[in-house]
Scaffold this motif. Sequence first.
Motif, short mmCIF file in Angstrom:
data_model
loop_
_atom_site.label_atom_id
_atom_site.label_comp_id
_atom_site.label_asym_id
_atom_site.label_seq_id
_atom_site.Cartn_x
_atom_site.Cartn_y
_atom_site.Cartn_z
N ARG A 1 0.77 -1.11 0.00
CA ARG A 1 -0.12 0.15 -0.05
C ARG A 1 1.06 1.27 0.03
NH1 ARG A 1 -3.00 -2.92 3.55
NH2 ARG A 1 -1.93 -1.59 5.67
N LEU A 2 2.06 1.15 0.93
CA LEU A 2 2.65 2.31 1.09
C LEU A 2 3.39 2.66 -0.77
CD1 LEU A 2 3.82 4.75 2.76
CD2 LEU A 2 5.99 2.80 3.36
N LYS A 3 3.86 1.33 -1.22
CA LYS A 3 4.59 1.73 -2.14
C LYS A 3 3.74 2.49 -3.46
CE LYS A 3 7.69 -1.71 -1.87
NZ LYS A 3 8.42 -3.42 -2.77
N THR B 1 0.37 4.46 -2.34
CA THR B 1 0.71 5.78 -1.73
C THR B 1 1.75 6.53 -2.98
OG1 THR B 1 -0.34 5.39 -0.76
CG2 THR B 1 0.16 7.05 -0.27
#
Length: 86
Positions: free
Chosen positions: A73-75, A77
């Motif tokens: 999810r961070l990647k 974003t």
Amino acid sequence: MTREEALRAEDMGKYFRVSADNRNLNYDKYFVEGKVQTEAGDSYTSHNTRLLDMEGTVDKLLTTEYVREALARLKGTLKEVRNAGS
């Protein structure tokens, strides 16, 4: 009324009747007589386990699905932020 008392209690309608705790409180038979034995063999300490360095810690964290999903999810974003700035 404690949880242990509630297990022994009888509902009398307007009150609870709690029976006496009749367990034997003679601890000598556990601490003076006989062989001392604990549940666990050895305590889990840093002296009897393998210590992880930074890379080992990261590798261990990456074995959990939760961490892998959070990183994905961070990647995603970060990609969105980079694309918005272009």
